[in-house]
Design an enzyme around this catalytic site. Structure first.
Site, PDB file in Angstrom:
ATOM      1  CG  ASN A   9      -1.750   1.216   1.387  1.00 36.22           C
ATOM      2  OD1 ASN A   9      -1.818   2.038   0.472  1.00 36.22           O
ATOM      3  ND2 ASN A   9      -2.401   1.368   2.533  1.00 36.22           N
ATOM      4  CD1 TRP A  10       3.464   1.014  -3.065  1.00 34.57           C
ATOM      5  CD2 TRP A  10       3.416   2.289  -4.921  1.00 34.57           C
ATOM      6  NE1 TRP A  10       4.110   0.328  -4.079  1.00 34.57           N
ATOM      7  CE2 TRP A  10       4.101   1.087  -5.208  1.00 34.57           C
ATOM      8  CE3 TRP A  10       3.257   3.233  -5.923  1.00 34.57           C
ATOM      9  CZ2 TRP A  10       4.629   0.823  -6.482  1.00 34.57           C
ATOM     10  CZ3 TRP A  10       3.778   2.969  -7.183  1.00 34.57           C
ATOM     11  CH2 TRP A  10       4.459   1.780  -7.461  1.00 34.57           C
ATOM     12  CE  LYS A  11      -0.055   3.149   4.807  1.00 30.96           C
ATOM     13  NZ  LYS A  11       0.072   3.235   6.253  1.00 30.96           N
ATOM     14  CG  HIS A  94      -5.667   2.058   5.454  1.00 34.94           C
ATOM     15  ND1 HIS A  94      -5.214   2.927   6.413  1.00 34.94           N
ATOM     16  CD2 HIS A  94      -4.666   1.168   5.232  1.00 34.94           C
ATOM     17  CE1 HIS A  94      -3.973   2.576   6.746  1.00 34.94           C
ATOM     18  NE2 HIS A  94      -3.616   1.512   6.045  1.00 34.94           N
ATOM     19  CD  GLU A  96      -2.714   5.464   6.861  1.00 36.22           C
ATOM     20  OE1 GLU A  96      -2.744   5.502   5.616  1.00 36.22           O
ATOM     21  OE2 GLU A  96      -1.775   4.935   7.503  1.00 36.22           O
ATOM     22  CD  GLU A 166      -3.247  -2.311   7.358  1.00 35.95           C
ATOM     23  OE1 GLU A 166      -2.279  -2.659   6.692  1.00 35.95           O
ATOM     24  OE2 GLU A 166      -3.769  -1.178   7.275  1.00 35.95           O
ATOM     25  N   GLY A 172       2.961   2.277  10.814  1.00 34.68           N
ATOM     26  CA  GLY A 172       3.956   3.337  10.652  1.00 34.68           C
ATOM     27  C   GLY A 172       4.675   3.717  11.934  1.00 34.68           C
ATOM     28  CB  SER A 212       5.649  -1.842  12.026  1.00 37.82           C
ATOM     29  OG  SER A 212       5.305  -0.485  12.260  1.00 37.82           O
ATOM     30  N   GLY A 233       2.963  -1.122   4.223  1.00 39.21           N
ATOM     31  CA  GLY A 233       3.052   0.299   3.908  1.00 39.21           C
ATOM     32  C   GLY A 233       4.484   0.691   3.593  1.00 39.21           C
ATOM     33  N   GLY A 234       5.180   1.213   4.578  1.00 37.18           N
ATOM     34  CA  GLY A 234       6.530   1.756   4.395  1.00 37.18           C
ATOM     35  C   GLY A 234       7.481   0.827   3.649  1.00 37.18           C
TER      36      GLY A 234
HETATM   37  P1  13P Z   1       3.276   0.333   7.661  1.00 36.25           P
HETATM   38  O1  13P Z   1       3.740  -0.959   7.041  1.00 36.25           O
HETATM   39  O2  13P Z   1       4.016   1.532   7.153  1.00 36.25           O
HETATM   40  O3  13P Z   1       3.210   0.255   9.161  1.00 36.25           O
HETATM   41  O4  13P Z   1       1.766   0.548   7.154  1.00 36.25           O
HETATM   42  C1  13P Z   1       0.862  -0.498   7.243  1.00 36.25           C
HETATM   43  C2  13P Z   1      -0.364  -0.119   6.496  1.00 36.25           C
HETATM   44  O5  13P Z   1      -1.087   0.775   6.900  1.00 36.25           O
HETATM   45  C3  13P Z   1      -0.647  -0.827   5.236  1.00 36.25           C
HETATM   46  O6  13P Z   1      -1.927  -0.549   4.786  1.00 36.25           O
END
Ligand code: 13P
Length: 250
Positions: A9-11, A94, A96, A166, A172, A212, A233-234
């Site tokens: 998930n590149w966000k 998600h 967010e 999640e 993050g 993470s 994510g990251g």
């Molecule tokens: P991180 O891997 O950066 O913690 O993010 C997880 C995430 O929100 C994937 O959708």
């Protein structure tokens, strides 16, 4: 058995050129993976990235879609539009988007239905906050999130749902749920799915862990019986890091 999946998930990261470059690099380094590999990119990347990954093992996801089918909704992107780019999946629910864009269970239900009606598979995210975890409410939170937006689906539609657990406190933050903590709630989530759709459908539902997750902790997480992969994510923003997680499937 549930499909094993590593999804990125590149966000809101990478401009178009950077996104295309990353997708290209992934097609070069990810060969014959032992899991499905999906990348979730911003809307503007979808059509170009779809071209780049054509013929590779990498599949494409959007990170959102509108809760309306079409019409005068300035700035929105419909599920039909997402599908027309070549994307096959959409990430919905998600934390967010629930938190910063006020996406309620009702709005998410509409998005899920439109996504499925347009032939997209849904990666549906659920997970509790730190406060809820500290109050030991994580099970009731995830069950309510499922009941609020996806448990109304019929058995046929359910086959197109992938769940991503999640925990918000792990996203993050560098703070991963321990493999045992994750396994405990994944098993609970699978039992909730079994209550609604039966044991067989529950066994076939992919339940991903996100928060993470990286190459160093993925092997321990993925070794658990109810963890079918990760939503990353990251660590999905660099080809080597993402490949390291894919390689955790051996
Ligand atoms: P991180 O891997 O950066 O913690 O993010 C997880 C995430 O929100 C994937 O959708």
């Amino acid at each position: 058995m549930a499909k094993k999946i590593v999804a990125g998930n590149w966000k809101m990261n990478k401009n178009l050129q950077e996104g295309i470059a990353l997708a290209k690099e992934l097609t070069e380094v990810v060969k014959n993976p032992n899991c499905d590999v999906i990348i979730g990119t911003p809307f503007i990347h979808l059509a170009s990235v779809a071209e780049v990954i054509k013929g590779s093992c990498i599949q494409l996801s959007a990170e959102n879609c509108a809760n309306k089918a079409s019409g005068a909704y300035t700035g929105e992107v419909s599920a039909e539009m997402v599908k027309s780019t070549g994307a096959e999946y959409v990430i919905l629910g998600h934390s967010e988007r629930r938190e910063y864009y006020n996406e309620t269970p009702e709005i998410l239900k509409e998005k899920v239905e439109l996504a499925l009606a347009n032939g997209l598979k849904v990666i549906f995210c659920i997970g509790e906050s730190l406060e809820e975890r500290e109050a030991n409410k994580q099970n009731e939170v995830v069950k309510a999130e499922l009941a609020g937006s996806v448990f109304h689906l019929d058995a046929e539609a359910w086959k197109n749902i992938i769940i991503a657990y999640e925990p918000i406190w792990a996203i993050g933050t560098g703070k991963t749920a321990t493999a045992d903590q994750a396994e405990e709630i994944h098993a609970y989530i699978r039992s909730c799915v079994a209550e609604v759709y039966g044991a067989e459908a529950a066994a076939e539902t992919s339940i991903l862990y996100g928060g993470s997750c990286k190459a160093s902790n993925a092997p321990e997480l993925f070794a658990k019986p109810d963890i079918d992969g990760g939503l990353i994510g990251g660590a999905s923003l660099k080809a080597a890091d993402f490949k390291g997680i894919i390689d955790a499937w051996g």
